[in-house]
Write an enzyme that holds these catalytic residues in place. Structure first.
Site, mmCIF file in Angstrom:
data_model
loop_
_atom_site.group_PDB
_atom_site.id
_atom_site.type_symbol
_atom_site.label_atom_id
_atom_site.label_comp_id
_atom_site.label_asym_id
_atom_site.label_seq_id
_atom_site.Cartn_x
_atom_site.Cartn_y
_atom_site.Cartn_z
ATOM 1 N N GLY A 71 0.793 -1.210 0.000
ATOM 2 C CA GLY A 71 0.000 0.000 0.000
ATOM 3 C C GLY A 71 0.832 1.269 0.000
ATOM 4 O O GLY A 71 0.476 2.259 -0.657
ATOM 5 N N THR A 72 1.931 1.259 0.726
ATOM 6 C CA THR A 72 2.781 2.448 0.798
ATOM 7 C C THR A 72 3.328 2.814 -0.575
ATOM 8 O O THR A 72 3.275 3.982 -0.991
ATOM 9 C CB THR A 72 3.940 2.228 1.786
ATOM 10 O OG1 THR A 72 3.406 2.096 3.112
ATOM 11 C CG2 THR A 72 4.920 3.394 1.762
ATOM 12 N N ASN A 151 -7.744 4.257 8.840
ATOM 13 C CA ASN A 151 -7.108 3.087 9.436
ATOM 14 C C ASN A 151 -7.076 3.116 10.957
ATOM 15 O O ASN A 151 -6.822 2.097 11.592
ATOM 16 C CB ASN A 151 -5.677 2.935 8.913
ATOM 17 C CG ASN A 151 -4.851 4.179 9.123
ATOM 18 O OD1 ASN A 151 -5.185 5.254 8.598
ATOM 19 N ND2 ASN A 151 -3.774 4.074 9.879
ATOM 20 N N CYS A 327 5.103 5.543 17.066
ATOM 21 C CA CYS A 327 6.174 5.429 18.053
ATOM 22 C C CYS A 327 7.368 6.247 17.583
ATOM 23 O O CYS A 327 7.965 5.968 16.550
ATOM 24 C CB CYS A 327 6.581 3.962 18.217
ATOM 25 S SG CYS A 327 7.751 3.690 19.558
#
Length: 383
Positions: A71-72, A151, A327
């Protein structure tokens, strides 16, 4: 200890039939699809068969698909490729503040390259409104990129209205459908969309495989060079086994989308009901749109318990969920999606994403709610 996987929005388990399709290729084929000998021709047939199957699942022509590594890459190729191909017409792009970072970071890079990007705000449900898109359009606008379903909170966007608006103005419209494909029924041929990104590992296919739909007649510049694969739109030897698994997963997903949607919606409702029984409605808040949402995503804040604390405690109970946060440097940063929704600080910093899929049961939902109750009560008793 019981093990419950509730992070399907991150990655799904590979379907047994998809796995078997991959194994058949890995055990029986060695050729490169660009080679002209018999082994190469067999490899080419495998790639073409995967393309035909995925095209049928998406509702488009096989020639309208570009295979990618996920997807990226599909998002990157759509934005970089369309921007480069249309730079002579303008250098303005419209997107939203809640897109996946594969879109947001690409837009930031395009800004570095001299493009202007408008990041549209969303309401408290995480939804953008078509009127906002209309107001943001300028004579320089060449591309609009809006995700189908978010998402993190699952909110669905008004894709058809935005697409019709873009089409009326002669602007390309890209949709990141990575979470929506297989979760909600749609066919690309019925949507006013020019570019659409999907990924294999969100529909019980293997990781590292994706595709970009490019409507016939639309030109994009490639990101990768070095070969003539994918009609010169994406160089590189095809991942035959991955494509075979992706195609089988897509075939299964397209046949069972409605059944999957209904099943996952029931799991979502069951978890909400179980939380109401275990901890009461006053101790949690659901983030996202109450009706216009993906069936497999439920984002919940537990204001009396920080995200990281809940995440780690659930992990120790064998329950895998997500924070919905990025993160950074070893510390959890607030979700850019929840920030864009302008949620209260205690809601923003206590959000957990539960996402459902293959293998989950109603009993899993009850077990999860019970453990959340145990964790919250334990923390309350310590005060």
């Amino acid at each position: 200890m019981r093990s419950v996987y509730l992070d399907h929005a991150a990655s799904t388990p590979v379907h047994p039939e998809a796995m078997e399709a991959m194994l058949r290729v890995m055990r029986g084929q060695v050729g490169n699809a660009s080679s002209i000998h018999a082994f190469g021709r067999e490899a080419k047939r495998t790639v073409n068969a995967a393309r035909d199957t995925l095209a049928a699942a998406l509702g488009c022509g096989p020639d309208e698909l570009v295979f990618t590594a996920g997807g990226t890459e599909s998002d990157n190729l759509a934005l970089f490729g369309a921007a480069a191909a249309r730079s002579h017409k303008g250098r303005h792009i419209i997107t939203t503040a809640i897109e996946h970072h594969a879109v947001l970071h690409t837009c930031q890079k395009l800004e570095d390259n001299g493009y202007q990007v408008t990041y549209l705000p969303v309401d408290t449900y995480g939804q953008v409104h078509p009127e906002q898109v209309a107001e943001a359009i300028t004579p320089e606008t060449i591309l609009i990129s809006v995700m189908y379903g978010n998402n993190e909170v699952g909110t669905l966007q008004p894709i058809e209205q935005i697409g019709n608006l873009a089409r009326e103005r002669g602007i390309l419209f890209h949709v990141d459908a990575v979470q929506a494909f297989g979760a909600v029924p749609f066919k690309v041929k019925d949507l006013p969309v020019d570019l659409l990104s999907v990924s294999s590992h969100k529909i019980n296919g293997p990781q590292g495989v994706g595709a970009l739909f490019v409507r016939r007649g639309i030109s994009i510049e490639p990101l990768l060079f070095g070969g003539l694969q994918e009609r010169k739109r994406r160089a590189g030897t095809e991942n035959m086994a991955g494509l075979a698994g992706f195609a089988k997963a897509a075939e299964i997903a397209s046949c069972k989308t409605v059944k999957r949607r209904d099943s996952e919606e029931e799991l979502r409702k069951e978890l909400i009901a179980a939380l109401e029984r275990e901890i009461g409605t006053e101790r949690f808040r659901i983030n996202g749109h109450p009706t216009e949402h993906l069936p497999h995503i439920l984002n919940v804040s537990f204001p009396e318990c920080g995200t990281e604390t809940m995440l780690m405690n659930l992990d120790m109970e064998g329950i895998a969920v997500a924070s919905g946060s990025a993160c950074t440097s070893g510390s959890l940063e607030p979700s850019h999606v929840l920030e864009a929704m302008h949620l209260p600080e205690n809601v923003l910093r206590s959000a957990i994403r539960f996402s459902f899929g293959l293998g989950n049961t109603r009993e899993d939902m009850t077990y999860c709610a019970e453990k959340v109750g145990t964790i919250l009560n334990r923390l309350r008793n310590r005060r």
